[in-house]
Design a protein around this motif. Structure first.
Motif, PDB file in Angstrom:
ATOM      1  N   TRP A  10       0.817  -1.212   0.000  1.00  0.00           N
ATOM      2  CA  TRP A  10       0.000   0.000   0.000  1.00  0.00           C
ATOM      3  C   TRP A  10       0.856   1.270   0.000  1.00  0.00           C
ATOM      4  CZ3 TRP A  10      -4.436  -1.066   4.123  1.00  0.00           C
ATOM      5  CH2 TRP A  10      -5.148  -2.197   3.724  1.00  0.00           C
ATOM      6  N   LYS A  11       2.146   1.118   0.256  1.00  0.00           N
ATOM      7  CA  LYS A  11       3.047   2.288   0.384  1.00  0.00           C
ATOM      8  C   LYS A  11       2.444   3.267   1.397  1.00  0.00           C
ATOM      9  CE  LYS A  11       4.761   1.305  -4.173  1.00  0.00           C
ATOM     10  NZ  LYS A  11       5.393   1.758  -5.395  1.00  0.00           N
ATOM     11  N   MET A  12       2.625   4.586   1.216  1.00  0.00           N
ATOM     12  CA  MET A  12       2.132   5.526   2.229  1.00  0.00           C
ATOM     13  C   MET A  12       0.730   6.005   1.849  1.00  0.00           C
ATOM     14  SD  MET A  12       4.226   8.638   4.026  1.00  0.00           S
ATOM     15  CE  MET A  12       3.840   9.912   2.839  1.00  0.00           C
ATOM     16  N   GLY A  94      14.115  -3.930   1.449  1.00  0.00           N
ATOM     17  CA  GLY A  94      14.869  -3.501   0.272  1.00  0.00           C
ATOM     18  C   GLY A  94      14.033  -3.021  -0.886  1.00  0.00           C
ATOM     19  N   HIS A  95      12.817  -2.525  -0.607  1.00  0.00           N
ATOM     20  CA  HIS A  95      12.052  -1.943  -1.722  1.00  0.00           C
ATOM     21  C   HIS A  95      12.889  -0.830  -2.360  1.00  0.00           C
ATOM     22  CE1 HIS A  95       9.040   0.254  -3.967  1.00  0.00           C
ATOM     23  NE2 HIS A  95       8.343  -0.872  -3.970  1.00  0.00           N
ATOM     24  N   SER A  96      12.772  -0.683  -3.663  1.00  0.00           N
ATOM     25  CA  SER A  96      13.652   0.278  -4.361  1.00  0.00           C
ATOM     26  C   SER A  96      13.431   1.711  -3.875  1.00  0.00           C
ATOM     27  CB  SER A  96      13.446   0.200  -5.871  1.00  0.00           C
ATOM     28  OG  SER A  96      12.142   0.607  -6.203  1.00  0.00           O
ATOM     29  N   GLU A  97      12.205   2.008  -3.394  1.00  0.00           N
ATOM     30  CA  GLU A  97      11.997   3.366  -2.874  1.00  0.00           C
ATOM     31  C   GLU A  97      12.824   3.587  -1.618  1.00  0.00           C
ATOM     32  OE1 GLU A  97       7.690   3.223  -2.859  1.00  0.00           O
ATOM     33  OE2 GLU A  97       7.759   3.173  -5.053  1.00  0.00           O
ATOM     34  N   ARG A  98      12.993   2.558  -0.816  1.00  0.00           N
ATOM     35  CA  ARG A  98      13.820   2.704   0.387  1.00  0.00           C
ATOM     36  C   ARG A  98      15.309   2.718   0.012  1.00  0.00           C
ATOM     37  NH1 ARG A  98      11.317   3.395   4.684  1.00  0.00           N
ATOM     38  NH2 ARG A  98      13.355   3.389   5.696  1.00  0.00           N
ATOM     39  N   TRP A 170      12.268   0.934 -13.263  1.00  0.00           N
ATOM     40  CA  TRP A 170      11.637   1.684 -14.343  1.00  0.00           C
ATOM     41  C   TRP A 170      10.185   1.279 -14.578  1.00  0.00           C
ATOM     42  CZ3 TRP A 170      10.380  -1.894 -18.125  1.00  0.00           C
ATOM     43  CH2 TRP A 170      11.114  -3.090 -18.110  1.00  0.00           C
ATOM     44  N   ALA A 171       9.770   0.178 -13.977  1.00  0.00           N
ATOM     45  CA  ALA A 171       8.394  -0.290 -14.175  1.00  0.00           C
ATOM     46  C   ALA A 171       7.491   0.065 -12.999  1.00  0.00           C
ATOM     47  CB  ALA A 171       8.390  -1.804 -14.390  1.00  0.00           C
ATOM     48  N   ILE A 172       8.076   0.580 -11.921  1.00  0.00           N
ATOM     49  CA  ILE A 172       7.286   0.826 -10.712  1.00  0.00           C
ATOM     50  C   ILE A 172       6.520   2.135 -10.829  1.00  0.00           C
ATOM     51  CG2 ILE A 172       7.405   1.302  -8.237  1.00  0.00           C
ATOM     52  CD1 ILE A 172       9.757  -0.609  -8.074  1.00  0.00           C
ATOM     53  N   GLY A 173       5.210   2.029 -10.772  1.00  0.00           N
ATOM     54  CA  GLY A 173       4.348   3.215 -10.776  1.00  0.00           C
ATOM     55  C   GLY A 173       4.359   3.985 -12.081  1.00  0.00           C
ATOM     56  N   GLY A 210       7.124  -7.372  -9.668  1.00  0.00           N
ATOM     57  CA  GLY A 210       6.435  -6.128  -9.299  1.00  0.00           C
ATOM     58  C   GLY A 210       6.803  -5.014 -10.247  1.00  0.00           C
ATOM     59  N   GLY A 211       5.840  -4.154 -10.527  1.00  0.00           N
ATOM     60  CA  GLY A 211       6.062  -3.016 -11.435  1.00  0.00           C
ATOM     61  C   GLY A 211       4.911  -2.931 -12.411  1.00  0.00           C
ATOM     62  N   SER A 212       3.901  -2.104 -12.043  1.00  0.00           N
ATOM     63  CA  SER A 212       2.746  -1.856 -12.914  1.00  0.00           C
ATOM     64  C   SER A 212       1.977  -3.123 -13.288  1.00  0.00           C
ATOM     65  CB  SER A 212       3.185  -1.080 -14.171  1.00  0.00           C
ATOM     66  OG  SER A 212       3.724   0.180 -13.799  1.00  0.00           O
ATOM     67  N   VAL A 213       1.875  -4.056 -12.320  1.00  0.00           N
ATOM     68  CA  VAL A 213       1.009  -5.219 -12.554  1.00  0.00           C
ATOM     69  C   VAL A 213      -0.446  -4.766 -12.414  1.00  0.00           C
ATOM     70  CG1 VAL A 213       0.353  -7.540 -11.808  1.00  0.00           C
ATOM     71  CG2 VAL A 213       2.729  -6.804 -11.600  1.00  0.00           C
ATOM     72  N   LYS A 214      -1.278  -5.206 -13.358  1.00  0.00           N
ATOM     73  CA  LYS A 214      -2.706  -4.872 -13.364  1.00  0.00           C
ATOM     74  C   LYS A 214      -3.477  -6.145 -13.707  1.00  0.00           C
ATOM     75  CE  LYS A 214      -2.041  -0.188 -13.424  1.00  0.00           C
ATOM     76  NZ  LYS A 214      -0.786  -0.206 -12.682  1.00  0.00           N
ATOM     77  N   LEU A 231       4.042  -8.407  -6.590  1.00  0.00           N
ATOM     78  CA  LEU A 231       4.044  -7.391  -5.534  1.00  0.00           C
ATOM     79  C   LEU A 231       3.417  -6.157  -6.181  1.00  0.00           C
ATOM     80  CD1 LEU A 231       4.756  -6.458  -2.696  1.00  0.00           C
ATOM     81  CD2 LEU A 231       7.085  -6.004  -3.452  1.00  0.00           C
ATOM     82  N   ILE A 232       2.247  -5.791  -5.671  1.00  0.00           N
ATOM     83  CA  ILE A 232       1.394  -4.847  -6.371  1.00  0.00           C
ATOM     84  C   ILE A 232       1.328  -3.528  -5.605  1.00  0.00           C
ATOM     85  CG2 ILE A 232      -0.865  -4.603  -7.498  1.00  0.00           C
ATOM     86  CD1 ILE A 232       0.559  -7.345  -8.071  1.00  0.00           C
ATOM     87  N   GLY A 233       1.612  -2.431  -6.265  1.00  0.00           N
ATOM     88  CA  GLY A 233       1.506  -1.112  -5.633  1.00  0.00           C
ATOM     89  C   GLY A 233       0.162  -0.482  -5.937  1.00  0.00           C
ATOM     90  N   GLY A 234       0.124   0.348  -6.971  1.00  0.00           N
ATOM     91  CA  GLY A 234      -1.081   1.116  -7.310  1.00  0.00           C
ATOM     92  C   GLY A 234      -2.354   0.282  -7.369  1.00  0.00           C
TER      93      GLY A 234
HETATM   94  P1  PGA Z   1       3.290  -0.450  -8.821  1.00  0.00           P
HETATM   95  O1  PGA Z   1       4.293  -0.624  -7.558  1.00  0.00           O
HETATM   96  O2  PGA Z   1       2.464  -1.699  -8.897  1.00  0.00           O
HETATM   97  O3  PGA Z   1       2.472   0.757  -8.478  1.00  0.00           O
HETATM   98  O4  PGA Z   1       4.138  -0.266 -10.018  1.00  0.00           O
HETATM   99  C1  PGA Z   1       4.914  -1.851  -7.288  1.00  0.00           C
HETATM  100  C2  PGA Z   1       5.794  -1.727  -6.060  1.00  0.00           C
HETATM  101  O5  PGA Z   1       6.457  -0.701  -5.880  1.00  0.00           O
HETATM  102  O6  PGA Z   1       5.868  -2.660  -5.235  1.00  0.00           O
END
Ligand code: PGA
Length: 255
Positions: A10-12, A94-98, A170-173, A210-214, A231-234
């Motif tokens: 869910w991130k923040m 170790g998420h790439s944002e961290r 490059w695929a995240i968000g 993980g990275g823009s999975v829909k 691993l799903i963000g958005g």
């Molecule tokens: P995303 O994020 O699905 O929004 O690209 C994935 C993640 O950062 O884990």
């Protein structure tokens, strides 16, 4: 049998009200059967409340981070035993944002990985390259460096209780997901690196993408032989979106 894991990071994001709607939707619509494990990873302040909302459902709870330390003078940090007491079974490390925004090194991540295992949490180790690294042909080398830091610190057997998530930065968000073939290539590389040290660990570990999975690209990714979920963000912030991904996994033959 490895089965699939579909994890929501869910991130923040979230609020008491939004979390309740989201969790109720996920629990009510989770695919039946045992081939797909669902997991939600809310921000720290909501862990205990979300744990309560999940009740005795089969949906698991995880944190987005963990301290490498057990307790003490580490203002603002959260220790593994506290996460356990809040109901967590998993911890993302170790998420790439961290790594990028909080300056976490591969060694910091390895220490967090060990801290999670020490208290019985399953670490989800995130690895992945930036676009620049991919375009300069360094993808495998970057993954190796991130993976080897953990292998050297914790040993291959520690991966029995762990999950790996390949997340190309490059695929995240960005909406720019890796193609199933691009992802599979890296997943195979990761599994082969583990295979070199332990065939049984490599055969049993779940490697998530993980990275823009829909909902509409999940089945293509998850049908690849070395991709064991996402691993799903958005798309984890609305139950319908998240469940569409879970259903894609459930529609595939479990392995
Ligand atoms: P995303 O994020 O699905 O929004 O690209 C994935 C993640 O950062 O884990």
């Amino acid at each position: 049998m490895r089965g699939y894991l579909v994890a929501g990071n869910w991130k923040m994001n979230g609020s008491n009200a939004a979390n309740r709607t989201l969790v109720q939707g996920i629990v009510a619509g989770a695919p039946a059967g045992e081939s797909v494990q669902l997991l939600v990873c809310p921000p720290f302040p909501y862990l205990a409340a979300v744990s309560e909302m999940l009740g005795d459902s089969a949906v698991a709870l995880g944190s987005q981070n963990i301290s490498a330390h057990d307790s003490g003078a580490f203002t603002g940090e959260t220790a593994g035993n506290m996460l356990r007491e809040s109901g967590c079974q998993y911890a993302i490390v170790g998420h790439s944002e961290r790594r990028a925004l909080m300056g976490e090194s591969s060694q910091n991540v390895a220490d967090k990985f060990q801290a999670a295992l020490k208290v019985g949490l399953k670490p989800i180790l995130c690895v992945g390259e930036t676009l620049e690294e991919r375009e300069s042909g360094q993808t495998d080398a970057v993954i190796d460096e991130q993976l080897n830091a953990v292998l050297d610190t914790a040993g291959v057997e520690s991966f029995v209780d762990a999950v790996i998530a390949y997340e190309p930065v490059w695929a995240i968000g960005t909406g720019m997901t890796a193609s199933p073939e691009q992802a599979q290539d890296v997943h195979r590389h990761i599994r082969a690196a583990l295979e070199a040290q332990s065939e049984s660990v490599a055969a049993n570990i779940k490697i998530l993408y993980g990275g823009s999975v829909k909902g509409d690209n999940a089945a293509g990714l998850f049908s690849k032989p070395d991709i064991d979920g996402g691993l799903i963000g958005g798309a984890s912030l609305k139950s319908d979106d998240f469940l569409a991904i879970a259903d894609a996994a459930a529609s595939l033959e479990s392995r």
